[in-house]
Design a protein around this motif. Structure first.
Motif, PDB file in Angstrom:
ATOM      1  N   MET A   1      38.129 -11.650 -12.552  1.00  0.00           N
ATOM      2  CA  MET A   1      38.314 -10.206 -12.412  1.00  0.00           C
ATOM      3  C   MET A   1      37.001  -9.519 -12.045  1.00  0.00           C
ATOM      4  O   MET A   1      36.964  -8.588 -11.255  1.00  0.00           O
TER       5      MET A   1
ATOM      6  N   ALA B   1      43.118  -9.007 -18.330  1.00  0.00           N
ATOM      7  CA  ALA B   1      42.475 -10.312 -18.480  1.00  0.00           C
ATOM      8  C   ALA B   1      43.249 -11.185 -19.445  1.00  0.00           C
ATOM      9  O   ALA B   1      43.739 -10.726 -20.478  1.00  0.00           O
TER      10      ALA B   1
ATOM     11  N   TRP C   1      40.581  -0.975  -8.972  1.00  0.00           N
ATOM     12  CA  TRP C   1      39.900  -1.466 -10.160  1.00  0.00           C
ATOM     13  C   TRP C   1      38.830  -0.483 -10.609  1.00  0.00           C
ATOM     14  O   TRP C   1      38.546   0.487  -9.914  1.00  0.00           O
TER      15      TRP C   1
ATOM     16  N   THR D   1      39.559 -14.748  -4.877  1.00  0.00           N
ATOM     17  CA  THR D   1      38.247 -14.174  -5.178  1.00  0.00           C
ATOM     18  C   THR D   1      37.137 -14.884  -4.396  1.00  0.00           C
ATOM     19  O   THR D   1      36.122 -14.261  -4.069  1.00  0.00           O
TER      20      THR D   1
ATOM     21  N   GLU E   1      36.430  -3.436 -18.317  1.00  0.00           N
ATOM     22  CA  GLU E   1      37.801  -3.802 -18.674  1.00  0.00           C
ATOM     23  C   GLU E   1      38.636  -2.606 -19.162  1.00  0.00           C
ATOM     24  O   GLU E   1      39.843  -2.717 -19.336  1.00  0.00           O
TER      25      GLU E   1
ATOM     26  N   MET F   1      43.040  -3.306 -13.875  1.00  0.00           N
ATOM     27  CA  MET F   1      43.286  -3.407 -12.429  1.00  0.00           C
ATOM     28  C   MET F   1      44.746  -3.132 -12.126  1.00  0.00           C
ATOM     29  O   MET F   1      45.593  -3.168 -13.017  1.00  0.00           O
TER      30      MET F   1
ATOM     31  N   GLN G   1      39.382 -13.459 -16.830  1.00  0.00           N
ATOM     32  CA  GLN G   1      38.445 -12.338 -16.793  1.00  0.00           C
ATOM     33  C   GLN G   1      37.218 -12.599 -15.917  1.00  0.00           C
ATOM     34  O   GLN G   1      36.709 -11.698 -15.259  1.00  0.00           O
TER      35      GLN G   1
ATOM     36  N   TRP H   1      44.237 -17.167  -7.760  1.00  0.00           N
ATOM     37  CA  TRP H   1      43.253 -16.089  -7.955  1.00  0.00           C
ATOM     38  C   TRP H   1      41.852 -16.570  -7.645  1.00  0.00           C
ATOM     39  O   TRP H   1      41.009 -15.819  -7.158  1.00  0.00           O
TER      40      TRP H   1
END
Ligand code: SG4
Ligand code: ZN
Length: 272
Positions: free
Chosen positions: A243, A152, A101, A178, A105, A120, A240, A174
């Protein structure tokens, strides 16, 4: 640190342009990864058939998640998840998946498509079942890495300026991932995965029949030229807000190698 290589922004002896000078390095070779995929120049190949993804739906295949200092790596239980078909010609056993990453963005992926970098990239690393890892690293098709470009889903924030809230009783894959990443802030730390996450859940409904194929390398030192690369045409999309958990909570950013020269290679494409 245990290693003296790093990416562009970190202070260290060997930045990407000097990886080739590391002891036993293959980083200066002529089949290096990542690359820019110029779609106009790809050659369509009917032998690039459908993949078989065995146990990608298994919700208990991930053993632990590690902060490697250069990535976040999710290690799978051994000899469980498999990949075959997809023009590979061998059965491959899935070892781990990890991420690359950037800092915002605009960049972060390793592969580019028509010079566009994505925020990413996810790499699912697979080893030929009939070889040990040591043998695989010395074999031109010893490893098969599946690359998914990630972007995203909701680049626009809501007009009210409020963040979406996610009830913990209904956590998506996700969100679970995370939340584990937030627990491995320090380099070298590791968290066991008890909460059910499958690779299928992370990939969602992304089209896994359309992809690019080329022969390349590991994208980190020693850059062994042992990888059959698959980069999927369709990107994976997720929230997003999630992310931002990668750079913010892992403590490092811009963990991607610059693209390498194609040299005497062709990039193949499934027929669309
Ligand atoms: C990441 O640094 C992983 O943590 C490494 O996993 C991985 O090396 C390396 O990237 C290169 O993989 O798909 N980007 S890549 O080419 O999978 C291997 C480790 O276990 C051998 C070191
Ligand atoms: Zn990678």
């Amino acid at each position: 640190p245990s290693h003296s290589w790093c990416y562009e922004e970190e202070p260290c002896e060997y930045k990407p342009a000097h990886w080739l000078n590391l002891p036993h390095s293959k980083c200066g070779g002529e089949r290096q990864s990542p690359i820019n995929i110029e779609t106009r120049d790809t050659v369509s190949d009917v032998r690039l058939d459908a993949f078989n993804f065995t146990k990608f739906d298994d919700k208990h295949a991930i053993m632990h998640i590690t902060n490697t200092g250069h990535s976040v790596k999710c290690v799978l239980k051994e000899d469980m998840v498999e990949v075959s078909g997809g023009g590979l010609g061998y059965v491959y056993s899935t070892l781990q998946f990890h991420f690359h990453w950037g800092s915002d963005e605009s960049d972060g992926s390793e592969h580019k498509v028509d010079s566009k970098r994505y925020p990413m990239e996810m790499h699912i690393v697979n080893k030929r079942k009939d070889l040990t890892l040591e043998e695989a690293l010395e074999t031109p098709n010893g490893l098969a890495v599946l690359g998914f470009l990630i972007e995203a889903k909701n680049a626009q924030s809501s007009s009210s300026g409020h963040r979406e809230t996610h009830p913990t009783s209904d956590m998506g894959a996700w969100e679970k991932l995370t939340s584990y990443i937030s627990a491995i802030h320090n380099i070298g730390s590791e968290v066991n995965v008890t909460d059910a996450i499958s690779i299928d859940d992370l990939l969602g409904d992304v089209n896994r029949a359309q992809y690019y194929r080329y022969n390349g390398s590991l994208t980190t030192p020693s850059c062994h030229e042992a990888v059959v690369w698959t980069v999927f045409k369709e990107s994976v999309k997720f929230d997003q807000n999630l992310m931002t958990m990668f750079p913010a909570h892992a403590g490092y950013r811009n963990v991607y190698r610059p693209t390498q020269s194609l040299h005497n290679r062709r990039i193949y494409s499934t027929k669309s």
